[in-house]
Design an enzyme around this catalytic site. Sequence first.
Site, PDB file in Angstrom:
ATOM      1  N   GLY A 296       0.804  -1.219   0.000  1.00 50.82           N
ATOM      2  CA  GLY A 296       0.000   0.000   0.000  1.00 50.82           C
ATOM      3  C   GLY A 296       0.836   1.266   0.000  1.00 50.82           C
ATOM      4  O   GLY A 296       0.586   2.194  -0.782  1.00 50.82           O
ATOM      5  N   ASP A 297       1.837   1.329   0.880  1.00 49.95           N
ATOM      6  CA  ASP A 297       2.695   2.512   0.941  1.00 49.95           C
ATOM      7  C   ASP A 297       3.457   2.702  -0.362  1.00 49.95           C
ATOM      8  O   ASP A 297       3.582   3.822  -0.868  1.00 49.95           O
ATOM      9  CB  ASP A 297       3.682   2.398   2.103  1.00 49.95           C
ATOM     10  CG  ASP A 297       2.997   2.439   3.459  1.00 49.95           C
ATOM     11  OD1 ASP A 297       1.855   2.931   3.532  1.00 49.95           O
ATOM     12  OD2 ASP A 297       3.612   1.976   4.448  1.00 49.95           O
TER      13      ASP A 297
END
EC number: 2.7.1.20
Length: 344
Positions: A296-297
């Site tokens: 996600g990051d």
Amino acid sequence: MSYDRALFGICNPLLDISANVSLDLVTKYGAAFGSAIMADDKQQPVYDEIVKNYDVEYTAGGATQNVFRVYQWLMQTSTPAATFLGCVGNDEYGKTLKKNAEKDGLHIEYQVDEKAPTGTCAVLVVGKERSLIANLGAANNYSKEHFHSEKVQELFKKANFYYFSGFFVTVQPEVMVEVGKHAAETNKIYSLNLSAPFVIQFFKDQLTAALPYTDYLFGNEDEAKVFAASNGWETSDVAEIAAKASLLEKANDKRKRTVVFTQGPHSVCVGYDGKVEQYPVQKIDSDLIVDTNGAGDSFCGGFLAGLVQGKDIKECVRAAIYTSSTVIQHSGCTFPEKPDFKFN
């Protein structure tokens, strides 16, 4: 074109303490795979336990700092293209964090707390799954005074793009709103990540206060569904939720909100003006996947690299899929020395 410190963000710089552990340990501390929780009194002993009983690895972490590291990696500029702030302790962990982040090309302006220790995050690894238990420590003490200092204000106003993770609502939500108001008034771009279900569930008011200023809203499918429930929407369809979220109240009417929800190996849903586009994700052989936690990051880091360079949504998503698919083939939020990617 110069991208000198174009991106600005503040969040919780943490030192990741990673270890391959037993499933029993994850269960013991009430953790969940693919998610992050804040350590309570019951979970505080996890840090000493993994250091004592397992082989551990220390790396620089924290959600937004990881986003910025991946963004800088894809930008490949000789000078910092981002400024990152947060609070660390006056200890070796804090010095290590700053050194590693600057090595990755970021401009760092940490506030140093003389009393609290640098924040840590227990990264519990079982196979290819990870569970995170964060202890904010000094990160929880980031102050408005530091943000309002002359040096930080100069960096803040110089930037044209702002990014916050939802985790920062537990620290300084008023600063998030202040940055959002500035972005809306100056027609700069403000991005926000939902970050975790608990942020939406337990800090709804603080998150809601920042939403009107949000030009780009990020999240994964689990966060999207919790977000829908928190708004009373009777749907679990991620595409529909993205479309609905794009129409929520917005302070800056010069641009409509873009909502970007990931679904793991399934298509990325992008909501805009009440409509949705879906972008397929390339399939990666399961044998090549090492660690899905940074997906996600790293996705956001790639997307922001495209956004800062003025690329369209399709190109931003293509970059985001590249960075996330690359990072999950490495342990932690790490990547090769150079990216094998070129923007169109």
